[in-house]
Design a protein around this motif. Structure first.
Motif, PDB file in Angstrom:
ATOM      1  N   VAL A 108       0.836  -1.211   0.000  1.00  0.00           N
ATOM      2  CA  VAL A 108       0.000   0.000   0.000  1.00  0.00           C
ATOM      3  C   VAL A 108       0.867   1.255   0.000  1.00  0.00           C
ATOM      4  O   VAL A 108       0.622   2.203  -0.756  1.00  0.00           O
ATOM      5  CB  VAL A 108      -0.958  -0.013   1.206  1.00  0.00           C
ATOM      6  CG1 VAL A 108      -1.600   1.355   1.409  1.00  0.00           C
ATOM      7  CG2 VAL A 108      -2.038  -1.073   1.003  1.00  0.00           C
ATOM      8  N   HIS A 109       1.899   1.278   0.830  1.00  0.00           N
ATOM      9  CA  HIS A 109       2.772   2.457   0.874  1.00  0.00           C
ATOM     10  C   HIS A 109       3.532   2.631  -0.443  1.00  0.00           C
ATOM     11  O   HIS A 109       3.706   3.756  -0.924  1.00  0.00           O
ATOM     12  CB  HIS A 109       3.737   2.344   2.048  1.00  0.00           C
ATOM     13  CG  HIS A 109       3.108   2.628   3.375  1.00  0.00           C
ATOM     14  ND1 HIS A 109       2.845   3.909   3.825  1.00  0.00           N
ATOM     15  CD2 HIS A 109       2.663   1.804   4.355  1.00  0.00           C
ATOM     16  CE1 HIS A 109       2.293   3.862   5.023  1.00  0.00           C
ATOM     17  NE2 HIS A 109       2.160   2.591   5.361  1.00  0.00           N
ATOM     18  N   GLY A 156      -5.671 -14.572   8.937  1.00  0.00           N
ATOM     19  CA  GLY A 156      -6.398 -14.022  10.069  1.00  0.00           C
ATOM     20  C   GLY A 156      -5.931 -12.644  10.478  1.00  0.00           C
ATOM     21  O   GLY A 156      -6.213 -12.185  11.587  1.00  0.00           O
ATOM     22  N   GLN A 157      -5.243 -11.946   9.546  1.00  0.00           N
ATOM     23  CA  GLN A 157      -4.666 -10.644   9.885  1.00  0.00           C
ATOM     24  C   GLN A 157      -5.432  -9.477   9.276  1.00  0.00           C
ATOM     25  O   GLN A 157      -5.248  -8.325   9.691  1.00  0.00           O
ATOM     26  CB  GLN A 157      -3.208 -10.611   9.410  1.00  0.00           C
ATOM     27  CG  GLN A 157      -2.341 -11.674  10.062  1.00  0.00           C
ATOM     28  CD  GLN A 157      -1.003 -11.844   9.365  1.00  0.00           C
ATOM     29  OE1 GLN A 157      -0.755 -11.255   8.320  1.00  0.00           O
ATOM     30  NE2 GLN A 157      -0.148 -12.670   9.939  1.00  0.00           N
ATOM     31  N   LEU A 158      -6.277  -9.754   8.283  1.00  0.00           N
ATOM     32  CA  LEU A 158      -7.055  -8.714   7.616  1.00  0.00           C
ATOM     33  C   LEU A 158      -8.524  -8.920   7.932  1.00  0.00           C
ATOM     34  O   LEU A 158      -9.042 -10.034   7.790  1.00  0.00           O
ATOM     35  CB  LEU A 158      -6.838  -8.788   6.091  1.00  0.00           C
ATOM     36  CG  LEU A 158      -7.668  -7.839   5.228  1.00  0.00           C
ATOM     37  CD1 LEU A 158      -7.265  -6.388   5.478  1.00  0.00           C
ATOM     38  CD2 LEU A 158      -7.502  -8.184   3.743  1.00  0.00           C
ATOM     39  N   LEU A 167      -9.844  -0.796  -0.556  1.00  0.00           N
ATOM     40  CA  LEU A 167      -8.424  -0.457  -0.539  1.00  0.00           C
ATOM     41  C   LEU A 167      -8.098   0.560  -1.626  1.00  0.00           C
ATOM     42  O   LEU A 167      -7.360   1.531  -1.393  1.00  0.00           O
ATOM     43  CB  LEU A 167      -7.596  -1.724  -0.732  1.00  0.00           C
ATOM     44  CG  LEU A 167      -6.079  -1.573  -0.556  1.00  0.00           C
ATOM     45  CD1 LEU A 167      -5.745  -1.275   0.890  1.00  0.00           C
ATOM     46  CD2 LEU A 167      -5.375  -2.850  -1.003  1.00  0.00           C
ATOM     47  N   MET A 168      -8.659   0.360  -2.818  1.00  0.00           N
ATOM     48  CA  MET A 168      -8.358   1.255  -3.932  1.00  0.00           C
ATOM     49  C   MET A 168      -8.947   2.650  -3.723  1.00  0.00           C
ATOM     50  O   MET A 168      -8.351   3.655  -4.125  1.00  0.00           O
ATOM     51  CB  MET A 168      -8.866   0.643  -5.240  1.00  0.00           C
ATOM     52  CG  MET A 168      -8.219  -0.691  -5.585  1.00  0.00           C
ATOM     53  SD  MET A 168      -6.411  -0.645  -5.556  1.00  0.00           S
ATOM     54  CE  MET A 168      -6.092   0.377  -6.993  1.00  0.00           C
ATOM     55  N   VAL A 169     -10.130   2.725  -3.094  1.00  0.00           N
ATOM     56  CA  VAL A 169     -10.715   4.039  -2.784  1.00  0.00           C
ATOM     57  C   VAL A 169      -9.780   4.803  -1.848  1.00  0.00           C
ATOM     58  O   VAL A 169      -9.506   5.992  -2.042  1.00  0.00           O
ATOM     59  CB  VAL A 169     -12.106   3.887  -2.157  1.00  0.00           C
ATOM     60  CG1 VAL A 169     -12.573   5.203  -1.534  1.00  0.00           C
ATOM     61  CG2 VAL A 169     -13.118   3.445  -3.207  1.00  0.00           C
ATOM     62  N   LEU A 196      -2.556   4.972   9.427  1.00  0.00           N
ATOM     63  CA  LEU A 196      -3.780   4.942  10.225  1.00  0.00           C
ATOM     64  C   LEU A 196      -4.835   4.066   9.568  1.00  0.00           C
ATOM     65  O   LEU A 196      -5.522   3.271  10.223  1.00  0.00           O
ATOM     66  CB  LEU A 196      -4.324   6.362  10.411  1.00  0.00           C
ATOM     67  CG  LEU A 196      -3.559   7.281  11.365  1.00  0.00           C
ATOM     68  CD1 LEU A 196      -4.077   8.703  11.244  1.00  0.00           C
ATOM     69  CD2 LEU A 196      -3.695   6.784  12.796  1.00  0.00           C
ATOM     70  N   PHE A 197      -4.965   4.201   8.248  1.00  0.00           N
ATOM     71  CA  PHE A 197      -5.942   3.408   7.506  1.00  0.00           C
ATOM     72  C   PHE A 197      -5.626   1.926   7.605  1.00  0.00           C
ATOM     73  O   PHE A 197      -6.501   1.097   7.863  1.00  0.00           O
ATOM     74  CB  PHE A 197      -5.959   3.860   6.047  1.00  0.00           C
ATOM     75  CG  PHE A 197      -6.732   2.961   5.138  1.00  0.00           C
ATOM     76  CD1 PHE A 197      -8.118   2.935   5.171  1.00  0.00           C
ATOM     77  CD2 PHE A 197      -6.079   2.122   4.241  1.00  0.00           C
ATOM     78  CE1 PHE A 197      -8.838   2.094   4.336  1.00  0.00           C
ATOM     79  CE2 PHE A 197      -6.784   1.281   3.404  1.00  0.00           C
ATOM     80  CZ  PHE A 197      -8.171   1.275   3.457  1.00  0.00           C
ATOM     81  N   MET A 198      -4.345   1.570   7.414  1.00  0.00           N
ATOM     82  CA  MET A 198      -3.965   0.167   7.458  1.00  0.00           C
ATOM     83  C   MET A 198      -4.179  -0.421   8.852  1.00  0.00           C
ATOM     84  O   MET A 198      -4.577  -1.578   8.988  1.00  0.00           O
ATOM     85  CB  MET A 198      -2.500   0.001   7.034  1.00  0.00           C
ATOM     86  CG  MET A 198      -2.225   0.329   5.567  1.00  0.00           C
ATOM     87  SD  MET A 198      -3.250  -0.636   4.425  1.00  0.00           S
ATOM     88  CE  MET A 198      -2.654  -2.299   4.751  1.00  0.00           C
ATOM     89  N   ASP A 199      -3.943   0.363   9.884  1.00  0.00           N
ATOM     90  CA  ASP A 199      -4.203  -0.125  11.246  1.00  0.00           C
ATOM     91  C   ASP A 199      -5.680  -0.487  11.398  1.00  0.00           C
ATOM     92  O   ASP A 199      -6.027  -1.436  12.096  1.00  0.00           O
ATOM     93  CB  ASP A 199      -3.822   0.934  12.281  1.00  0.00           C
ATOM     94  CG  ASP A 199      -2.312   1.036  12.473  1.00  0.00           C
ATOM     95  OD1 ASP A 199      -1.580   0.178  11.934  1.00  0.00           O
ATOM     96  OD2 ASP A 199      -1.867   1.987  13.143  1.00  0.00           O
ATOM     97  N   GLY A 200      -6.530   0.264  10.714  1.00  0.00           N
ATOM     98  CA  GLY A 200      -7.969  -0.009  10.792  1.00  0.00           C
ATOM     99  C   GLY A 200      -8.395  -1.260  10.036  1.00  0.00           C
ATOM    100  O   GLY A 200      -9.511  -1.751  10.242  1.00  0.00           O
TER     101      GLY A 200
END
Length: 222
Positions: A108-109, A156-158, A167-169, A196-200
């Motif tokens: 993502v980054h 089990g991580q997502l 994700l694309m939005v 922050l988004f990925m933590d969510g």
């Protein structure tokens, strides 16, 4: 000698390959166009693209018949680079399932650094999204991102209520401001907000999301 024999005996012509310098010029033009489309939008004068690439105007038009063709090649370039990043993430997740979400986060980054959100304003009236090359590139991109997210989900991580469209939005929104705006300094916040988004997105989820998960088909239709 009959016709069949003559045809068989005739030497085959090898396909003419572009010269190395021609390929380099083409790559430089696409790279310069990508930078300028991000900075100023896809209506930037092609003369400026040529100047940024360090080539003459005639070289640009020798490689690209018109602006639409150049825009298409930029979209293909960005899409291909992001697909490679997702495929590298899949390889990392396959090597270590415990690292699947970390591979997704890295992807993502990296995709944000490619400014994938800048593709959106390029897809304007007159742009043919159904060009065969674009359909192939889009299928590869979707397949690779879905594969990477699937591995993080299987580990089990997502969280389970997230789809590729979500994700694309986020990537599209967080890699803004749009080209040509007066807020370039906002770029320094992109990775902070992506984190922050990925933590969510991590499982277990701390809340129930409203609505339904967004698919890529949803995004294309709306």
């Amino acid at each position: 000698m009959d016709t069949a024999t003559a045809t068989a005996a005739a030497p085959r012509r090898r396909p003419v390959r572009p010269r190395a310098d021609a390929l380099r010029n083409r790559e430089r033009i696409v790279a310069a166009a990508r930078e300028m489309f991000v900075e100023h939008g896809s209506d930037v004068p092609l003369d400026e693209v040529a100047r940024r690439a360090g080539v003459g105007n005639a070289t640009v038009y020798r490689h690209f018949a018109d602006r639409d063709e150049l825009v298409r090649q930029v979209v293909l370039s960005v899409t291909g680079r992001v697909a490679v990043l997702a495929e590298e993430g899949i390889a990392a997740a396959d090597a270590d399932a415990d690292a699947a979400f970390g591979a997704l986060r890295t992807f993502v980054h990296a995709a944000a650094d490619e400014r994938i959100g800048a593709l959106c304003p390029m897809l304007q009236a007159g742009f043919d999204p159904n060009h065969p090359d674009l359909l192939d590139a889009r299928e590869r991109l979707e397949r690779s991102i879905e594969g990477l997210m699937g591995r993080a989900r299987a580990a089990g991580q997502l969280r389970a209520d997230i789809a590729v469209g979500d994700l694309m939005v986020a990537l599209s929104q967080l890699t803004r401001p749009l080209p040509g705006t007066a807020c370039p300094s906002m770029d320094r916040f992109v990775h902070r907000h992506l984190q922050l988004f990925m933590d969510g997105l991590m499982a277990p989820a701390r809340s129930e999301l409203p609505g339904e998960a967004a698919t890529l088909r949803d995004l294309r239709e709306h």
